[in-house]
Design an enzyme around this catalytic site. Structure first.
Site, PDB file in Angstrom:
ATOM      1  N   ARG A  38     -18.270  -8.745 -17.459  1.00  0.00           N
ATOM      2  CA  ARG A  38     -16.870  -9.055 -17.185  1.00  0.00           C
ATOM      3  C   ARG A  38     -16.031  -8.038 -17.957  1.00  0.00           C
ATOM      4  O   ARG A  38     -16.429  -7.571 -19.026  1.00  0.00           O
ATOM      5  CB  ARG A  38     -16.533 -10.466 -17.648  1.00  0.00           C
ATOM      6  N   LYS A  71     -16.589 -15.446 -22.142  1.00  0.00           N
ATOM      7  CA  LYS A  71     -16.405 -16.623 -21.278  1.00  0.00           C
ATOM      8  C   LYS A  71     -17.350 -17.761 -21.657  1.00  0.00           C
ATOM      9  O   LYS A  71     -16.950 -18.911 -21.709  1.00  0.00           O
ATOM     10  CB  LYS A  71     -16.605 -16.235 -19.812  1.00  0.00           C
ATOM     11  N   HIS A 126     -12.861  -6.528 -11.476  1.00  0.00           N
ATOM     12  CA  HIS A 126     -14.031  -7.336 -11.113  1.00  0.00           C
ATOM     13  C   HIS A 126     -14.902  -6.630 -10.062  1.00  0.00           C
ATOM     14  O   HIS A 126     -16.047  -7.017  -9.842  1.00  0.00           O
ATOM     15  CB  HIS A 126     -13.582  -8.710 -10.633  1.00  0.00           C
ATOM     16  N   ARG A 178     -18.257  -5.541 -11.589  1.00  0.00           N
ATOM     17  CA  ARG A 178     -19.273  -6.595 -11.714  1.00  0.00           C
ATOM     18  C   ARG A 178     -19.846  -6.979 -10.348  1.00  0.00           C
ATOM     19  O   ARG A 178     -21.047  -7.172 -10.199  1.00  0.00           O
ATOM     20  CB  ARG A 178     -18.638  -7.802 -12.409  1.00  0.00           C
ATOM     21  N   HIS A 182     -24.332 -17.489 -12.456  1.00  0.00           N
ATOM     22  CA  HIS A 182     -23.765 -18.360 -11.431  1.00  0.00           C
ATOM     23  C   HIS A 182     -24.568 -19.650 -11.361  1.00  0.00           C
ATOM     24  O   HIS A 182     -25.740 -19.689 -11.739  1.00  0.00           O
ATOM     25  CB  HIS A 182     -23.778 -17.668 -10.067  1.00  0.00           C
ATOM     26  N   TYR A 199     -20.084 -14.137  -3.767  1.00  0.00           N
ATOM     27  CA  TYR A 199     -19.563 -13.252  -4.797  1.00  0.00           C
ATOM     28  C   TYR A 199     -19.859 -11.778  -4.499  1.00  0.00           C
ATOM     29  O   TYR A 199     -18.996 -10.926  -4.642  1.00  0.00           O
ATOM     30  CB  TYR A 199     -20.184 -13.659  -6.138  1.00  0.00           C
TER      31      TYR A 199
END
Length: 181
Positions: free
Chosen positions: A38, A62, A129, A132, A155, A164
């Site tokens: 991230r 995170k 993003h 990633r 995830h 994603y």
């Protein structure tokens, strides 16, 4: 969704991005796509976190969890070229040499490069993003099992990971069409 960003799925487009970037900004793209971090974990990296290392040990902002990330040959080669001291930020701000660039500047860098590379409109939204998501896509493209990608990206479901990285129905249909018995 207006703010959605996408993976850069084409190797040709990834190469165009690399050619549109230089120095610190190229390093941001290469390391970002290679590590799949991230942006909040990527920007504070220091030269010494990577130089001479085979593995990066990072406490993710995170999740708060510490995890090892294997450094691939591309990252090791790029970092070996750096002249900076180990305690310098990898993506040092040009305004304040004692701070890394911020996420807004990273966003601007990537968007400007996508424009120069001629891929901005082609792939849809580009943002921090994108790095990633491109990492996840490249794992998928290289044949990595979706459950492993799911674990790498932290995830909770395969469905989340497929969405994603941008696996679309057309790609699924083409995979089924390719089967000949």
């Amino acid at each position: 969704m207006a703010n959605e960003v996408n993976a850069i799925k084409s190797k040709v487009d990834r190469d165009k991005m690399k050619r549109a970037l230089h120095g610190r900004d190229r390093l941001l793209f290469v390391v970002g796509v290679s590590l799949g971090l991230r942006i909040s974990d990527l920007l504070p990296l220091k030269v010494g976190d990577l130089r001479g290392q085979d593995t990066l040990y990072i406490a993710e902002k995170k999740t708060g969890k510490r995890r090892p990330i294997k450094l691939n040959a591309t990252v090791r080669k790029e970092v070996a070229k750096l002249d900076g001291e180990d305690d310098e930020y990898l993506f040092r701000s040009k305004r304040s040499h004692h701070k890394p660039i911020d996420r807004v500047q990273a966003y601007r860098i990537l968007n400007a490069a996508a424009e120069r590379a001629g891929i901005a409109g082609k792939i849809g939204g580009i943002g921090t993003h994108t790095l990633r998501k491109t990492h996840g896509w490249m794992l998928y493209e290289n044949g990595t099992d979706i459950t492993r990608i799911m674990r790498i990206l932290k995830h909770s479901s395969e469905r989340e990971t497929l969405k994603y990285i941008g696996i679309e129905q057309q790609e699924l249909d083409e995979a089924v069409e390719a089967i000949e018995v």
